[in-house]
Write a protein that holds these residues in place. Sequence first.
Motif, mmCIF file in Angstrom:
data_model
loop_
_atom_site.group_PDB
_atom_site.id
_atom_site.type_symbol
_atom_site.label_atom_id
_atom_site.label_comp_id
_atom_site.label_asym_id
_atom_site.label_seq_id
_atom_site.Cartn_x
_atom_site.Cartn_y
_atom_site.Cartn_z
ATOM 1 N N ARG A 151 -4.199 -49.628 -55.443
ATOM 2 C CA ARG A 151 -2.974 -50.433 -55.496
ATOM 3 C C ARG A 151 -2.977 -51.326 -56.732
ATOM 4 N NH1 ARG A 151 -2.319 -55.449 -54.108
ATOM 5 N NH2 ARG A 151 -4.114 -55.606 -52.721
ATOM 6 N N ARG A 152 -4.096 -51.986 -56.983
ATOM 7 C CA ARG A 152 -4.194 -52.885 -58.143
ATOM 8 C C ARG A 152 -4.114 -52.117 -59.460
ATOM 9 N NH1 ARG A 152 -8.620 -55.147 -54.981
ATOM 10 N NH2 ARG A 152 -7.716 -56.760 -53.670
ATOM 11 N N GLN A 153 -4.700 -50.925 -59.508
ATOM 12 C CA GLN A 153 -4.629 -50.109 -60.719
ATOM 13 C C GLN A 153 -3.181 -49.802 -61.096
ATOM 14 O OE1 GLN A 153 -6.952 -46.565 -60.100
ATOM 15 N NE2 GLN A 153 -8.904 -47.665 -60.178
ATOM 16 N N ASP B 271 4.796 -54.847 -52.747
ATOM 17 C CA ASP B 271 5.290 -53.768 -53.604
ATOM 18 C C ASP B 271 4.945 -52.404 -53.017
ATOM 19 O OD1 ASP B 271 6.169 -55.663 -55.503
ATOM 20 O OD2 ASP B 271 4.336 -55.462 -56.708
ATOM 21 N N LEU B 272 3.699 -52.269 -52.562
ATOM 22 C CA LEU B 272 3.268 -50.989 -52.007
ATOM 23 C C LEU B 272 4.082 -50.650 -50.761
ATOM 24 C CD1 LEU B 272 1.516 -48.493 -51.948
ATOM 25 C CD2 LEU B 272 -0.292 -49.847 -50.845
ATOM 26 N N ALA B 273 4.282 -51.617 -49.894
ATOM 27 C CA ALA B 273 5.097 -51.379 -48.703
ATOM 28 C C ALA B 273 6.509 -50.960 -49.099
ATOM 29 C CB ALA B 273 5.123 -52.625 -47.823
ATOM 30 N N THR C 75 5.237 -52.257 -43.437
ATOM 31 C CA THR C 75 5.349 -53.657 -43.851
ATOM 32 C C THR C 75 4.130 -54.053 -44.674
ATOM 33 O OG1 THR C 75 4.171 -54.457 -41.892
ATOM 34 C CG2 THR C 75 6.592 -54.275 -41.727
ATOM 35 N N ARG C 76 4.217 -55.191 -45.329
ATOM 36 C CA ARG C 76 3.074 -55.730 -46.045
ATOM 37 C C ARG C 76 1.930 -55.963 -45.079
ATOM 38 N NH1 ARG C 76 -0.182 -59.567 -46.303
ATOM 39 N NH2 ARG C 76 0.953 -60.738 -44.753
ATOM 40 N N GLU C 77 2.236 -56.376 -43.862
ATOM 41 C CA GLU C 77 1.201 -56.624 -42.861
ATOM 42 C C GLU C 77 0.419 -55.357 -42.533
ATOM 43 O OE1 GLU C 77 4.382 -57.727 -42.629
ATOM 44 O OE2 GLU C 77 4.028 -59.885 -42.849
ATOM 45 N N GLU C 78 1.116 -54.228 -42.458
ATOM 46 C CA GLU C 78 0.428 -52.963 -42.183
ATOM 47 C C GLU C 78 -0.470 -52.580 -43.356
ATOM 48 O OE1 GLU C 78 -0.732 -49.798 -39.777
ATOM 49 O OE2 GLU C 78 0.296 -51.665 -39.340
ATOM 50 N N VAL C 79 0.014 -52.753 -44.570
ATOM 51 C CA VAL C 79 -0.810 -52.492 -45.754
ATOM 52 C C VAL C 79 -2.055 -53.383 -45.712
ATOM 53 C CG1 VAL C 79 -0.912 -52.642 -48.283
ATOM 54 C CG2 VAL C 79 1.134 -51.706 -47.174
ATOM 55 N N VAL D 120 2.712 -42.237 -53.869
ATOM 56 C CA VAL D 120 2.985 -43.536 -54.497
ATOM 57 C C VAL D 120 1.846 -43.953 -55.422
ATOM 58 C CG1 VAL D 120 3.269 -46.002 -54.023
ATOM 59 C CG2 VAL D 120 4.537 -44.320 -52.675
ATOM 60 N N LEU D 121 0.600 -43.678 -55.006
ATOM 61 C CA LEU D 121 -0.567 -44.124 -55.774
ATOM 62 C C LEU D 121 -1.119 -43.036 -56.693
ATOM 63 C CD1 LEU D 121 -2.303 -46.188 -52.964
ATOM 64 C CD2 LEU D 121 -0.916 -47.053 -54.879
ATOM 65 N N HIS D 122 -0.430 -41.903 -56.760
ATOM 66 C CA HIS D 122 -0.803 -40.810 -57.666
ATOM 67 C C HIS D 122 -2.271 -40.425 -57.518
ATOM 68 C CE1 HIS D 122 3.109 -41.473 -59.433
ATOM 69 N NE2 HIS D 122 2.803 -42.745 -59.558
ATOM 70 N N THR D 123 -2.650 -40.159 -56.289
ATOM 71 C CA THR D 123 -4.001 -39.698 -56.000
ATOM 72 C C THR D 123 -3.897 -38.499 -55.063
ATOM 73 O OG1 THR D 123 -6.222 -40.410 -55.356
ATOM 74 C CG2 THR D 123 -4.406 -41.192 -53.984
ATOM 75 N N SER D 124 -4.958 -37.752 -54.956
ATOM 76 C CA SER D 124 -4.905 -36.562 -54.113
ATOM 77 C C SER D 124 -5.010 -36.942 -52.636
ATOM 78 C CB SER D 124 -6.036 -35.595 -54.472
ATOM 79 O OG SER D 124 -7.278 -36.108 -54.045
#
Length: 81
Positions: A9-11, A18-20, A33-37, A58-62
Amino acid sequence: MSEFLPELRRQHGLTQCDLAAELHAVSGNLSITREEVSRWERGKRIPGPYWRNWLSQVLHTSQRELELAAAVARHRRHFPG
């Protein structure tokens, strides 16, 4: 998962909010929600296959990397220490 997810997420320069929001935008699912993240990142919950699919986009990972992180998290729950 609790180490892997916040790092990814930080990368991408995202906050938990934002992620939520990104997950909501791609999935159309209002339940995230942010709480779930935060729960995922603190190891309180492990995102299921549904959310791992969207996280990978969203995070462009496999999905495989997220599956492995989830497996490690489950193992640690059953065999702490």
